[in-house]
Design an enzyme around this catalytic site. Sequence first.
Site, PDB file in Angstrom:
ATOM      1  N   ILE A   4      34.414  37.191  53.218  1.00  0.00           N
ATOM      2  CA  ILE A   4      33.787  38.383  53.816  1.00  0.00           C
ATOM      3  C   ILE A   4      32.631  38.920  52.971  1.00  0.00           C
ATOM      4  O   ILE A   4      31.868  39.762  53.433  1.00  0.00           O
ATOM      5  CB  ILE A   4      34.769  39.581  54.029  1.00  0.00           C
ATOM      6  CG1 ILE A   4      35.713  39.741  52.865  1.00  0.00           C
ATOM      7  CG2 ILE A   4      35.458  39.523  55.354  1.00  0.00           C
ATOM      8  CD1 ILE A   4      36.360  41.116  52.845  1.00  0.00           C
ATOM      9  N   GLN A  14      39.904  36.900  38.744  1.00  0.00           N
ATOM     10  CA  GLN A  14      40.620  36.554  39.974  1.00  0.00           C
ATOM     11  C   GLN A  14      41.187  37.828  40.595  1.00  0.00           C
ATOM     12  O   GLN A  14      42.156  38.396  40.102  1.00  0.00           O
ATOM     13  CB  GLN A  14      41.758  35.566  39.691  1.00  0.00           C
ATOM     14  CG  GLN A  14      42.470  35.114  40.960  1.00  0.00           C
ATOM     15  CD  GLN A  14      43.604  34.136  40.691  1.00  0.00           C
ATOM     16  OE1 GLN A  14      43.982  33.900  39.548  1.00  0.00           O
ATOM     17  NE2 GLN A  14      44.157  33.581  41.753  1.00  0.00           N
ATOM     18  N   GLU A  15      40.554  38.271  41.684  1.00  0.00           N
ATOM     19  CA  GLU A  15      41.006  39.493  42.343  1.00  0.00           C
ATOM     20  C   GLU A  15      42.231  39.245  43.199  1.00  0.00           C
ATOM     21  O   GLU A  15      43.170  40.030  43.211  1.00  0.00           O
ATOM     22  CB  GLU A  15      39.901  40.040  43.242  1.00  0.00           C
ATOM     23  CG  GLU A  15      39.007  41.052  42.570  1.00  0.00           C
ATOM     24  CD  GLU A  15      37.873  41.447  43.480  1.00  0.00           C
ATOM     25  OE1 GLU A  15      38.129  41.744  44.656  1.00  0.00           O
ATOM     26  OE2 GLU A  15      36.730  41.430  42.989  1.00  0.00           O
ATOM     27  N   HIS A  48      36.347  28.875  45.643  1.00  0.00           N
ATOM     28  CA  HIS A  48      35.148  29.324  46.353  1.00  0.00           C
ATOM     29  C   HIS A  48      34.238  28.112  46.559  1.00  0.00           C
ATOM     30  O   HIS A  48      33.866  27.449  45.581  1.00  0.00           O
ATOM     31  CB  HIS A  48      34.368  30.342  45.514  1.00  0.00           C
ATOM     32  CG  HIS A  48      35.118  31.611  45.229  1.00  0.00           C
ATOM     33  ND1 HIS A  48      34.869  32.783  45.891  1.00  0.00           N
ATOM     34  CD2 HIS A  48      36.112  31.891  44.348  1.00  0.00           C
ATOM     35  CE1 HIS A  48      35.661  33.742  45.426  1.00  0.00           C
ATOM     36  NE2 HIS A  48      36.434  33.216  44.489  1.00  0.00           N
ATOM     37  N   HIS A  58      42.750  30.026  45.040  1.00  0.00           N
ATOM     38  CA  HIS A  58      41.676  29.733  45.995  1.00  0.00           C
ATOM     39  C   HIS A  58      40.465  29.186  45.259  1.00  0.00           C
ATOM     40  O   HIS A  58      40.212  29.521  44.106  1.00  0.00           O
ATOM     41  CB  HIS A  58      41.288  30.977  46.804  1.00  0.00           C
ATOM     42  CG  HIS A  58      40.925  32.161  45.972  1.00  0.00           C
ATOM     43  ND1 HIS A  58      41.859  32.979  45.384  1.00  0.00           N
ATOM     44  CD2 HIS A  58      39.710  32.663  45.611  1.00  0.00           C
ATOM     45  CE1 HIS A  58      41.247  33.932  44.710  1.00  0.00           C
ATOM     46  NE2 HIS A  58      39.936  33.759  44.830  1.00  0.00           N
TER      47      HIS A  58
HETATM   48  P1  AMP Z   1      38.380  36.206  43.562  1.00  0.00           P
HETATM   49  O1  AMP Z   1      37.625  37.327  42.946  1.00  0.00           O
HETATM   50  O2  AMP Z   1      38.050  34.864  42.962  1.00  0.00           O
HETATM   51  O3  AMP Z   1      39.877  36.467  43.595  1.00  0.00           O
HETATM   52  O4  AMP Z   1      37.881  36.106  45.054  1.00  0.00           O
HETATM   53  C1  AMP Z   1      38.502  36.732  46.136  1.00  0.00           C
HETATM   54  C2  AMP Z   1      37.570  36.577  47.309  1.00  0.00           C
HETATM   55  O5  AMP Z   1      38.277  36.893  48.495  1.00  0.00           O
HETATM   56  C3  AMP Z   1      36.341  37.491  47.261  1.00  0.00           C
HETATM   57  O6  AMP Z   1      35.157  36.708  47.272  1.00  0.00           O
HETATM   58  C4  AMP Z   1      36.481  38.341  48.525  1.00  0.00           C
HETATM   59  O7  AMP Z   1      35.236  38.604  49.141  1.00  0.00           O
HETATM   60  C5  AMP Z   1      37.362  37.472  49.395  1.00  0.00           C
HETATM   61  N1  AMP Z   1      38.153  38.203  50.395  1.00  0.00           N
HETATM   62  C6  AMP Z   1      38.978  39.248  50.177  1.00  0.00           C
HETATM   63  N2  AMP Z   1      39.533  39.650  51.338  1.00  0.00           N
HETATM   64  C7  AMP Z   1      39.060  38.821  52.299  1.00  0.00           C
HETATM   65  C8  AMP Z   1      39.250  38.729  53.721  1.00  0.00           C
HETATM   66  N3  AMP Z   1      40.070  39.570  54.392  1.00  0.00           N
HETATM   67  N4  AMP Z   1      38.583  37.770  54.394  1.00  0.00           N
HETATM   68  C9  AMP Z   1      37.754  36.926  53.739  1.00  0.00           C
HETATM   69  N5  AMP Z   1      37.543  36.957  52.404  1.00  0.00           N
HETATM   70  C10 AMP Z   1      38.168  37.895  51.696  1.00  0.00           C
END
Ligand code: AMP
Length: 132
Positions: free
Chosen positions: A31, A91-92, A99, A97
């Site tokens: 997103i 890692q949020e 990217h 996952h």
């Molecule tokens: P990270 O910081 O590596 O954990 O990346 C988490 C990613 O998930 C971020 O790039 C967010 O933009 C993405 N993200 C979070 N919620 C959603 C969602 N509902 N749909 C698509 N992407 C998401």
Amino acid sequence: MEDCIFCKIIKGDIPSKKVYEDDLVYCFLDINPHTDGDCLIVPKKHILDFHDAPDELMIHINNVIKDLEIKYHLALKSSGLTIIHNSGVGQEVKHFHIHLIPRYDLNDVSLKAKRELQSIDKVYETIEKEFF
Ligand code: AMP
């Protein structure tokens, strides 16, 4: 896992823009994209990060990346990929996952150091002492 946003997306409880799915992985558009087509490759099984990923899953993900690269090139005319996995720091979402960021030109993604760096000679001195 109950409170995991990616588990909810995989289950279909939260909407997503799917780009690929099979028994092992679910892939959907991020997103908050860096480039057009920026997507996430997510194993269906909830695991934290690459440390917990079995070898077979990583091999499978590698093949999924190669397939998506071809599809993105044909559909969006991308010329390459940047592949990122945040583990630990950065890692949020605590569900493994990758990217997959389609690249179109040299300047569309930048990964610049935001803290002062040591010289590589100094860093390598430590590495040589500790690693070998
Ligand atoms: P990270 O910081 O590596 O954990 O990346 C988490 C990613 O998930 C971020 O790039 C967010 O933009 C993405 N993200 C979070 N919620 C959603 C969602 N509902 N749909 C698509 N992407 C998401």
